[in-house]
Design an enzyme around this catalytic site. Structure first.
Site, PDB file in Angstrom:
ATOM      1  N   ASN A 105       0.850  -1.193   0.000  1.00 18.78           N
ATOM      2  CA  ASN A 105       0.000   0.000   0.000  1.00 18.78           C
ATOM      3  C   ASN A 105       0.889   1.248   0.000  1.00 18.78           C
ATOM      4  OD1 ASN A 105      -2.397   1.609   0.346  1.00 18.78           O
ATOM      5  ND2 ASN A 105      -1.906   1.783   2.523  1.00 18.78           N
ATOM      6  N   HIS A 107       0.856   5.224   1.459  1.00 19.84           N
ATOM      7  CA  HIS A 107       0.131   6.080   2.395  1.00 19.84           C
ATOM      8  C   HIS A 107       0.779   7.476   2.394  1.00 19.84           C
ATOM      9  CE1 HIS A 107      -2.436   6.996   5.785  1.00 19.84           C
ATOM     10  NE2 HIS A 107      -1.390   7.575   6.358  1.00 19.84           N
ATOM     11  N   ASP A 139      -0.794  -5.551   6.432  1.00 16.70           N
ATOM     12  CA  ASP A 139      -1.224  -6.613   7.332  1.00 16.70           C
ATOM     13  C   ASP A 139      -2.658  -6.293   7.757  1.00 16.70           C
ATOM     14  OD1 ASP A 139      -1.057  -4.681   9.279  1.00 16.70           O
ATOM     15  OD2 ASP A 139       0.782  -5.446  10.184  1.00 16.70           O
ATOM     16  N   GLU A 172       5.106  10.310  -4.241  1.00 19.83           N
ATOM     17  CA  GLU A 172       4.504   8.973  -4.384  1.00 19.83           C
ATOM     18  C   GLU A 172       4.837   8.343  -5.736  1.00 19.83           C
ATOM     19  OE1 GLU A 172       0.655   9.229  -1.413  1.00 19.83           O
ATOM     20  OE2 GLU A 172       0.303   9.330  -3.561  1.00 19.83           O
TER      21      GLU A 172
HETATM   22  C1  GRF Z   1      -2.603   8.714  -2.476  1.00 15.55           C
HETATM   23  O1  GRF Z   1      -2.208   9.946  -1.959  1.00 15.55           O
HETATM   24  C2  GRF Z   1      -2.234   7.604  -1.542  1.00 15.55           C
HETATM   25  O2  GRF Z   1      -1.169   7.879  -0.712  1.00 15.55           O
HETATM   26  C3  GRF Z   1      -3.478   7.436  -0.700  1.00 15.55           C
HETATM   27  O3  GRF Z   1      -4.542   7.741  -1.561  1.00 15.55           O
HETATM   28  C4  GRF Z   1      -4.115   8.623  -2.572  1.00 15.55           C
HETATM   29  C5  GRF Z   1      -4.566   8.059  -3.879  1.00 15.55           C
HETATM   30  O4  GRF Z   1      -4.412   8.977  -4.926  1.00 15.55           O
HETATM   31  N1  GRF Z   1      -3.522   6.113  -0.137  1.00 15.55           N
HETATM   32  P1  GRF Z   1      -4.623   8.518  -6.422  1.00 15.55           P
HETATM   33  O5  GRF Z   1      -6.028   7.925  -6.509  1.00 15.55           O
HETATM   34  O6  GRF Z   1      -3.579   7.516  -6.777  1.00 15.55           O
HETATM   35  O7  GRF Z   1      -4.519   9.772  -7.242  1.00 15.55           O
END
Ligand code: GRF
Length: 187
Positions: A105, A107, A139, A172
């Protein structure tokens, strides 16, 4: 290189999905996106599956057996690894035991800080000096599996939820592919 068949789970805009699709086209990138699961009928992110001809499933999480339906589809598409990217549902213990450590995941905070929702609001409220994103194994507890990678930036005084989101998402798009490469480096 034999690429792993991956399913991406989304709920919203899908910008991480878009980025992973793009990166997965690179010859040396270890995964290919073979399937997308979404729990929101009108999620914008589904369009990335559509325009890239990736099969997708929109699930109705009000139905009791929806996770079984997902598992059936993962089997059908020979999926061996799952990337959660903005998926807003918690996966059950039963579901995760079928996949073991094969679910990751992303975050939008420097975990273990600020698990759960409204991350950017919390970062501002607690006057954090730095923030960022974390890729981690999933998890059965919220945002708490083993950490694979983190990326950070330092906050300016003028920061808002909007600027935090922009800066975090930029990181990200680097962190998720890097984490995936590191997981499959020796396989
Ligand atoms: C991201 O910022 C991620 O960290 C969180 O949800 C957001 C999803 O953004 N879990 P996207 O849908 O990929 O634009």
């Amino acid at each position: 290189m034999v690429k792993k068949n991956v399913c991406v789970f989304i709920s919203g805009t899908g910008s991480n999905l878009k980025n992973l699709i793009k990166r997965s086209r690179e010859y040396n990138f270890p995964i290919k996106i073979k399937f997308v699961v979404c729990n929101k009928e009108n999620a914008l992110g589904i369009n990335y599956a559509r325009i890239n001809s990736i099969p997708y499933l929109v699930i109705d999480t009000k139905k009791r057996s929806y996770e079984n339906l997902i598992l059936l589809n993962l089997k059908k598409h020979k999926i061996s690894f799952i990337c959660l990217a903005g998926y807003m549902k918690i996966l059950s213990k039963k579901f995760l035991s079928s996949f073991g450590k094969r679910v990751v995941n992303i975050h939008p905070s420097l975990l273990p800080k600020f698990k759960g929702l409204n991350t950017f609001r919390k970062v501002l409220k607690y006057k954090e000096k730095k923030s960022g994103c974390t890729v981690h194994f999933v998890d059965d507890k919220l945002d708490s599996g083993k950490i694979i990678t983190k990326k950070k930036f330092f906050l300016k005084d003028s920061e808002s939820e909007r600027t935090l989101k922009i800066k975090t998402q930029k990181l990200e798009y680097l962190a998720y592919p890097e984490a995936i490469i590191s997981i499959f480096r020796y396989s």
